[in-house]
Design a protein around this motif. Structure first.
Motif, PDB file in Angstrom:
ATOM      1  N   ALA A  80       0.831  -1.209   0.000  1.00  0.00           N
ATOM      2  CA  ALA A  80       0.000   0.000   0.000  1.00  0.00           C
ATOM      3  C   ALA A  80       0.863   1.255   0.000  1.00  0.00           C
ATOM      4  CB  ALA A  80      -0.935  -0.012   1.206  1.00  0.00           C
ATOM      5  N   VAL A  81       1.888   1.286   0.841  1.00  0.00           N
ATOM      6  CA  VAL A  81       2.772   2.457   0.890  1.00  0.00           C
ATOM      7  C   VAL A  81       3.519   2.604  -0.433  1.00  0.00           C
ATOM      8  CG1 VAL A  81       4.802   3.452   2.031  1.00  0.00           C
ATOM      9  CG2 VAL A  81       2.974   2.457   3.405  1.00  0.00           C
ATOM     10  N   ALA A  82       3.978   1.492  -0.994  1.00  0.00           N
ATOM     11  CA  ALA A  82       4.663   1.555  -2.290  1.00  0.00           C
ATOM     12  C   ALA A  82       3.722   2.087  -3.364  1.00  0.00           C
ATOM     13  CB  ALA A  82       5.185   0.172  -2.677  1.00  0.00           C
ATOM     14  N   GLY A  83       2.475   1.646  -3.358  1.00  0.00           N
ATOM     15  CA  GLY A  83       1.501   2.131  -4.321  1.00  0.00           C
ATOM     16  C   GLY A  83       1.244   3.626  -4.178  1.00  0.00           C
ATOM     17  N   LEU A  84       1.208   4.100  -2.942  1.00  0.00           N
ATOM     18  CA  LEU A  84       1.033   5.540  -2.717  1.00  0.00           C
ATOM     19  C   LEU A  84       2.198   6.322  -3.312  1.00  0.00           C
ATOM     20  CD1 LEU A  84      -0.215   5.441   0.971  1.00  0.00           C
ATOM     21  CD2 LEU A  84      -1.535   6.240  -0.996  1.00  0.00           C
ATOM     22  N   PHE A  85       3.413   5.846  -3.100  1.00  0.00           N
ATOM     23  CA  PHE A  85       4.568   6.553  -3.632  1.00  0.00           C
ATOM     24  C   PHE A  85       4.633   6.487  -5.155  1.00  0.00           C
ATOM     25  CE2 PHE A  85       6.231   6.197   0.774  1.00  0.00           C
ATOM     26  CZ  PHE A  85       6.351   7.563   1.003  1.00  0.00           C
ATOM     27  N   VAL A  86       4.207   5.383  -5.737  1.00  0.00           N
ATOM     28  CA  VAL A  86       4.131   5.300  -7.200  1.00  0.00           C
ATOM     29  C   VAL A  86       3.113   6.313  -7.710  1.00  0.00           C
ATOM     30  CG1 VAL A  86       3.355   3.835  -9.120  1.00  0.00           C
ATOM     31  CG2 VAL A  86       4.931   2.919  -7.409  1.00  0.00           C
ATOM     32  N   GLY A  87       1.952   6.377  -7.069  1.00  0.00           N
ATOM     33  CA  GLY A  87       0.931   7.338  -7.466  1.00  0.00           C
ATOM     34  C   GLY A  87       1.400   8.774  -7.348  1.00  0.00           C
ATOM     35  N   MET A  88       2.147   9.073  -6.288  1.00  0.00           N
ATOM     36  CA  MET A  88       2.670  10.426  -6.123  1.00  0.00           C
ATOM     37  C   MET A  88       3.696  10.737  -7.211  1.00  0.00           C
ATOM     38  SD  MET A  88       2.872  11.029  -2.000  1.00  0.00           S
ATOM     39  CE  MET A  88       3.540   9.458  -1.485  1.00  0.00           C
ATOM     40  N   GLY A  89       4.534   9.761  -7.544  1.00  0.00           N
ATOM     41  CA  GLY A  89       5.520   9.960  -8.613  1.00  0.00           C
ATOM     42  C   GLY A  89       4.863  10.189  -9.962  1.00  0.00           C
ATOM     43  N   VAL A  90       3.812   9.433 -10.256  1.00  0.00           N
ATOM     44  CA  VAL A  90       3.092   9.599 -11.517  1.00  0.00           C
ATOM     45  C   VAL A  90       2.451  10.987 -11.574  1.00  0.00           C
ATOM     46  CG1 VAL A  90       1.094   8.791 -12.845  1.00  0.00           C
ATOM     47  CG2 VAL A  90       2.719   7.140 -11.914  1.00  0.00           C
ATOM     48  N   ALA A  91       1.882  11.432 -10.458  1.00  0.00           N
ATOM     49  CA  ALA A  91       1.251  12.757 -10.429  1.00  0.00           C
ATOM     50  C   ALA A  91       2.267  13.861 -10.686  1.00  0.00           C
ATOM     51  CB  ALA A  91       0.560  12.974  -9.088  1.00  0.00           C
ATOM     52  N   VAL A  92       3.437  13.756 -10.083  1.00  0.00           N
ATOM     53  CA  VAL A  92       4.487  14.754 -10.312  1.00  0.00           C
ATOM     54  C   VAL A  92       4.951  14.682 -11.774  1.00  0.00           C
ATOM     55  CG1 VAL A  92       6.840  15.425  -9.705  1.00  0.00           C
ATOM     56  CG2 VAL A  92       5.192  14.888  -7.910  1.00  0.00           C
ATOM     57  N   ALA A  93       5.052  13.469 -12.322  1.00  0.00           N
ATOM     58  CA  ALA A  93       5.452  13.319 -13.721  1.00  0.00           C
ATOM     59  C   ALA A  93       4.425  13.946 -14.657  1.00  0.00           C
ATOM     60  CB  ALA A  93       5.648  11.843 -14.059  1.00  0.00           C
ATOM     61  N   LEU A  94       3.152  13.911 -14.291  1.00  0.00           N
ATOM     62  CA  LEU A  94       2.124  14.536 -15.123  1.00  0.00           C
ATOM     63  C   LEU A  94       2.331  16.040 -15.242  1.00  0.00           C
ATOM     64  CD1 LEU A  94      -1.126  12.630 -14.125  1.00  0.00           C
ATOM     65  CD2 LEU A  94      -0.137  12.802 -16.410  1.00  0.00           C
ATOM     66  N   LEU A  95       2.897  16.647 -14.212  1.00  0.00           N
ATOM     67  CA  LEU A  95       3.186  18.085 -14.285  1.00  0.00           C
ATOM     68  C   LEU A  95       4.262  18.386 -15.322  1.00  0.00           C
ATOM     69  CD1 LEU A  95       3.220  19.145 -10.532  1.00  0.00           C
ATOM     70  CD2 LEU A  95       1.511  19.733 -12.259  1.00  0.00           C
ATOM     71  N   ALA A  96       5.130  17.415 -15.573  1.00  0.00           N
ATOM     72  CA  ALA A  96       6.262  17.630 -16.479  1.00  0.00           C
ATOM     73  C   ALA A  96       5.973  17.223 -17.918  1.00  0.00           C
ATOM     74  CB  ALA A  96       7.472  16.855 -15.966  1.00  0.00           C
ATOM     75  N   THR A  97       4.781  16.696 -18.203  1.00  0.00           N
ATOM     76  CA  THR A  97       4.490  16.291 -19.577  1.00  0.00           C
ATOM     77  C   THR A  97       4.337  17.520 -20.460  1.00  0.00           C
ATOM     78  OG1 THR A  97       2.123  16.185 -19.136  1.00  0.00           O
ATOM     79  CG2 THR A  97       3.373  14.130 -18.919  1.00  0.00           C
ATOM     80  N   ALA A  98       4.519  17.308 -21.753  1.00  0.00           N
ATOM     81  CA  ALA A  98       4.477  18.424 -22.709  1.00  0.00           C
ATOM     82  C   ALA A  98       3.195  19.241 -22.612  1.00  0.00           C
ATOM     83  CB  ALA A  98       4.683  17.897 -24.122  1.00  0.00           C
ATOM     84  N   PRO A  99       2.026  18.610 -22.599  1.00  0.00           N
ATOM     85  CA  PRO A  99       0.837  19.453 -22.462  1.00  0.00           C
ATOM     86  C   PRO A  99       0.720  20.074 -21.077  1.00  0.00           C
ATOM     87  CG  PRO A  99       0.240  17.302 -23.332  1.00  0.00           C
ATOM     88  CD  PRO A  99       1.677  17.240 -22.903  1.00  0.00           C
ATOM     89  N   GLY A 100       1.315  19.445 -20.059  1.00  0.00           N
ATOM     90  CA  GLY A 100       1.248  19.970 -18.707  1.00  0.00           C
ATOM     91  C   GLY A 100      -0.168  20.155 -18.223  1.00  0.00           C
ATOM     92  N   ARG A 101      -0.979  19.157 -18.414  1.00  0.00           N
ATOM     93  CA  ARG A 101      -2.396  19.285 -18.122  1.00  0.00           C
ATOM     94  C   ARG A 101      -2.779  18.853 -16.711  1.00  0.00           C
ATOM     95  NH1 ARG A 101      -2.400  22.862 -20.883  1.00  0.00           N
ATOM     96  NH2 ARG A 101      -2.728  22.754 -23.096  1.00  0.00           N
ATOM     97  N   ALA A 102      -1.838  18.652 -15.861  1.00  0.00           N
ATOM     98  CA  ALA A 102      -2.161  18.315 -14.478  1.00  0.00           C
ATOM     99  C   ALA A 102      -2.309  19.605 -13.686  1.00  0.00           C
ATOM    100  CB  ALA A 102      -1.077  17.441 -13.875  1.00  0.00           C
ATOM    101  N   SER A 103      -3.301  19.643 -12.862  1.00  0.00           N
ATOM    102  CA  SER A 103      -3.519  20.801 -12.007  1.00  0.00           C
ATOM    103  C   SER A 103      -2.522  20.765 -10.852  1.00  0.00           C
ATOM    104  CB  SER A 103      -4.938  20.771 -11.462  1.00  0.00           C
ATOM    105  OG  SER A 103      -5.051  21.616 -10.347  1.00  0.00           O
ATOM    106  N   ILE A 104      -1.830  21.876 -10.630  1.00  0.00           N
ATOM    107  CA  ILE A 104      -0.867  21.939  -9.540  1.00  0.00           C
ATOM    108  C   ILE A 104      -1.573  21.753  -8.205  1.00  0.00           C
ATOM    109  CG2 ILE A 104       0.757  23.453  -8.336  1.00  0.00           C
ATOM    110  CD1 ILE A 104       1.494  24.597 -11.090  1.00  0.00           C
ATOM    111  N   LEU A 105      -2.739  22.362  -8.035  1.00  0.00           N
ATOM    112  CA  LEU A 105      -3.482  22.211  -6.785  1.00  0.00           C
ATOM    113  C   LEU A 105      -3.851  20.749  -6.540  1.00  0.00           C
ATOM    114  CD1 LEU A 105      -4.972  23.334  -4.310  1.00  0.00           C
ATOM    115  CD2 LEU A 105      -6.954  23.681  -5.797  1.00  0.00           C
ATOM    116  N   ALA A 106      -4.341  20.062  -7.575  1.00  0.00           N
ATOM    117  CA  ALA A 106      -4.718  18.655  -7.419  1.00  0.00           C
ATOM    118  C   ALA A 106      -3.500  17.802  -7.079  1.00  0.00           C
ATOM    119  CB  ALA A 106      -5.391  18.141  -8.683  1.00  0.00           C
TER     120      ALA A 106
END
Length: 176
Positions: A80-106
């Motif tokens: 569960a903890v590993a899954g949380l950290f994977v999810g957090m890493g994916v969310a941060v990676a979404l901020l760095a994608t070319a379209p940058g369509r992740a909300s910083i607040l979210a």
């Protein structure tokens, strides 16, 4: 009885009652970020792939929270903890994608929920919590709702944002 044990020392791992509800909040925000990344106006294959990963982690968190409440213990705490950290890493990676369509607040709210839930899980493995209380669950649900609803709203807004900063209409109704 051995299937109820949370670790090899014979103690049952039981996180505080707010942890599964926090995992639901984490899961809902992760699914929202994933959905926004998949359908964003300028989504590329990388952001779509990260969106699928975020949605999968979010669905896993939702399932883990339900299982935790059903069993009245913390199932697979390390996973569960590993899954949380994977999810957090994916969310941060979404901020760095070319379209940058992740909300910083979210993403910030997802990170805060992820850290809180991970800390609750770790605490529950070291110091098992007493049985869940109804009032603890109600308070946790109210707090998570206050945090998650705005995060889900900004996920959609980020998906509809064009490269020049304008918000695209959801339905144009051309030809009607």
């Amino acid at each position: 009885m051995s299937e109820l044990r949370g670790d090899t020392t014979g103690r049952v791992s039981r996180a505080p009652s707010w942890v599964p509800v926090g995992a639901w909040g984490f899961g809902l925000v992760a699914v929202g970020l994933g959905a926004a990344a998949m359908v964003a106006v300028q989504a590329d294959p990388l952001s779509q792939g990260l969106g699928v990963a975020s949605a999968a982690v979010g669905l896993g968190a939702l399932g883990w929270g339900a299982t935790s409440l059903h069993l009245s213990r913390t199932p697979t705490p390390r996973t569960a903890v590993a899954g949380l950290f994977v999810g957090m890493g994916v969310a941060v990676a979404l901020l760095a994608t070319a379209p940058g369509r992740a909300s910083i607040l979210a993403v910030v709210l997802l990170l805060a929920l992820g850290v809180a839930v991970a800390c609750g899980i770790v605490r529950g493995t070291r110091h098992p919590s007493p049985r869940s209380s109804l009032w603890g669950l109600v308070a946790a649900a109210a707090l998570v709702t206050v945090v998650v609803v705005p995060a889900l709203g900004v996920c959609q807004g980020a998906a509809l944002l064009d490269a020049d900063g304008t918000v695209l209409p959801v339905g144009t109704h051309h030809g009607h």
